[in-house]
Design an enzyme around this catalytic site. Structure first.
Site, PDB file in Angstrom:
ATOM      1  N   TYR A  63       0.985  -1.047  -0.292  1.00 57.83           N
ATOM      2  CA  TYR A  63      -0.214  -0.272  -0.345  1.00 57.83           C
ATOM      3  C   TYR A  63       1.105   1.141  -0.310  1.00 57.83           C
ATOM      4  CZ  TYR A  63      -2.667   3.832   2.174  1.00 57.83           C
ATOM      5  OH  TYR A  63      -3.526   4.540   1.771  1.00 57.83           O
ATOM      6  N   ARG A 288      -8.831  30.440  47.642  1.00 63.12           N
ATOM      7  CA  ARG A 288      -8.676  29.250  48.380  1.00 63.12           C
ATOM      8  C   ARG A 288      -8.762  28.014  47.514  1.00 63.12           C
ATOM      9  NH1 ARG A 288     -14.571  27.074  50.559  1.00 63.12           N
ATOM     10  NH2 ARG A 288     -15.233  29.162  49.561  1.00 63.12           N
ATOM     11  N   ALA A 418     -13.521   9.590  -0.252  1.00 65.88           N
ATOM     12  CA  ALA A 418     -14.880   8.757  -0.529  1.00 65.88           C
ATOM     13  C   ALA A 418     -14.983   7.827   0.440  1.00 65.88           C
ATOM     14  CB  ALA A 418     -13.800   8.127  -2.039  1.00 65.88           C
TER      15      ALA A 418
END
Length: 516
Positions: A63, A288, A418
């Site tokens: 890929y 405080r 997409a």
């Protein structure tokens, strides 16, 4: 979007490679520190790349290398197309909009990119990280618009273009073409090798670099907020019993205990508090509850620091490669999703908003003569002089901005590419919101510090505490007491500079380090 990182040591050198990299390291590089590369890490990169080149020759489907990216992952590429595809990826992905990122942000992003690539899991050449380190060391700052990233792809694409002689970059104060900037700096321009476009844009580098700067500044400012709060307590004859160690042990959140301990140190030896010890039984919450609020923020910061430190030292590329039995094994996955850092940075922006609002409340209280027991607007001769009437207005506006910035960015995930990338992190938005909020907080604390210092004038000759007195003295080195109106904005900037350059923090640290 100006951001300051003046406390970092720009003359330092940071080594990137096998050893853990810290948030401070990223901040130092962002501020101008030089970068060296660990030789062992560089050698490890070469071994992975050799096997990657063999995989290309064998036409293995990988890929983003032998295929397209995103929804084009089914499109196969021929070996002769790979280099051009890598550059095309950068050209098409460099789609940022708007004003550019500031140089520290770009340098921080580049540092995280180098760190990740040095781990040898991306398959890129050693020459890629060597070129990037030369850019950092010789002052080539890629130009990248700030808008447009859903968590990755944008700034890193603009950075990548400059590496290969495209895009635009700053060099010695001039905005030049990428090729011209690299040439003037004496850096050889390389052609993109396998994965050298894709690997630059696939990780969470933008979120991590900008987010690291946000965490770094926020950590410094919480310590300054303690100082400002303690000075305000003294100026308003407050009660420090709420910081008692015995009380903190009953609710032992780490940040709360740390904050209370720090307040006790800052206020030690305070003649002002000693005189007014029994003046008021109980103070407003902004005085405080400093341990509880600043302490909660410290605990949130600890979470953010852990997440960003892990991310800086992670590999977030896709795919990544491991070597098993001398074979290259590609691992496609989702480490590039920025959810862990996006969520942490949303928390950081919320935490900063709490400190901002509490500081603004104290500034308003200091100038309100009806409740502060100080002269109206901190002016002994009121009426003809407005004194410190308006700076708390500015603090109110900026604190309001920070509450807006605290709206989580990561929940605004959308569908992109997409429907292939249908849950994005929006982590860059989260990082930029947190960083902007931290910068705003410095302004808010500037206003409290200048007001608190003026409030302490009405207790002279009594001295503040060890830490608060050191901060007061530092402020008085650049801003004299005010007995009539004069231009306010230069003095606000002078105090802001004391925060940015570490003068107040250094003075306080030295005072608290002195043995009693």
């Amino acid at each position: 979007m100006p951001h300051s990182n003046k406390r970092s040591q720009s003359s330092a050198t940071v080594r990137l490679g096998a050893s853990p990299t810290t948030i401070q390291d990223i901040a130092d590089i962002a501020a101008g520190a030089r970068v060296t590369l660990c030789p062992d890490a560089v050698d490890g990169m070469r071994k992975v790349q050799t096997l990657l080149l063999q995989a290309i020759e064998a036409n293995r489907p990988i890929y983003g290398l032998t295929t397209g990216v995103g929804d084009l992952y089914t499109v196969k590429l021929q070996p002769e197309d790979i280099s051009r595809t890598q550059l095309n990826m950068l050209l098409s992905h460099a789609s940022g909009m708007g004003t550019p990122l500031d140089p520290p942000a770009v340098r921080a992003i580049m540092a995280t990119m180098i760190k990740a690539l040095l781990q040898g899991c991306s398959g890129v050449s050693a020459g890629l990280v060597q070129t990037m380190s030369e850019m950092l060391n010789r002052g080539v700052i890629p130009w990248s618009p700030a808008k447009g990233s859903v968590g990755y792809l944008i700034a890193t694409s603009h950075i990548g273009l400059v590496i290969f002689g495209e895009g635009r970059a700053w060099y010695e104060g001039e905005l030049l073409s990428g090729r011209e900037a690299m040439t003037r700096a004496g850096i050889a321009i390389k052609a993109p090798g396998p994965r050298e476009g894709h690997a630059l844009i696939s990780g969470t580098y933008e979120i991590t670099g900008i987010g690291a700067l946000a965490v770094h500044q926020a950590e410094q400012l919480v310590a300054i907020a303690d100082v400002a709060g303690a000075m305000s307590l003294e100026a308003m004859k407050g009660n420090s019993r709420g910081y008692d160690e015995r009380l903190q042990r009953m609710r032992p959140h780490p940040g709360q205990a740390e904050t209370a301990s720090r307040l006790r140190s800052l206020l030690s030896d305070s003649q002002v508090l000693a005189k007014h010890r029994d003046h008021r039984l109980q103070d407003a919450l902004s005085l405080r509850c400093i341990p509880q609020v600043h302490g909660g923020v410290r605990d949130a910061l600890a979470y953010c620091r852990d997440v960003l430190t892990i991310e800086i030292n992670s590999v977030t590329d896709n795919p990544v490669f491991v070597i098993e039995d001398e074979e290259l094994v590609p691992l496609p996955g989702g480490n590039g999703h920025g959810a862990p850092t996006a969520l942490a940075l949303d928390v950081l922006a919320i935490a900063i908003a709490h400190v901002s609002t509490m500081s603004q409340a104290r500034s308003d209280r200091l100038t309100n003569g009806h409740i502060s027991e100080l002269p109206p607007f901190l002016m002994g001769a009121s009426g003809a002089n407005s004194g410190f009437m308006i700076p708390p207005y500015a603090a109110a506006a900026i604190a309001g901005d920070n509450r807006s910035l605290a709206a989580p960015a990561s929940v605004h995930t959308v569908t992109t590419c997409a429907n292939q990338e249908d849950h994005v992190s929006m982590g860059v938005s989260a990082a930029m919101q947190a960083r902007t909020a931290a910068d705003n907080l410095a302004d808010i604390l500037t206003i409290e510090l200048i007001c608190a210092a003026q409030g302490l004038e009405f207790h002279r000759p009594l001295r503040p505490g060890r830490g608060t007195g050191a901060a007061y003295d530092a402020i008085r080195q650049v801003v004299p007491p005010r007995d009539s109106d004069r231009a306010m904005y230069p003095e606000l900037q002078a105090v802001r500079d004391l925060i940015d350059n570490g003068t107040i923090a250094g003075a306080v640290d030295r005072a608290l380090a002195v043995n009693v």
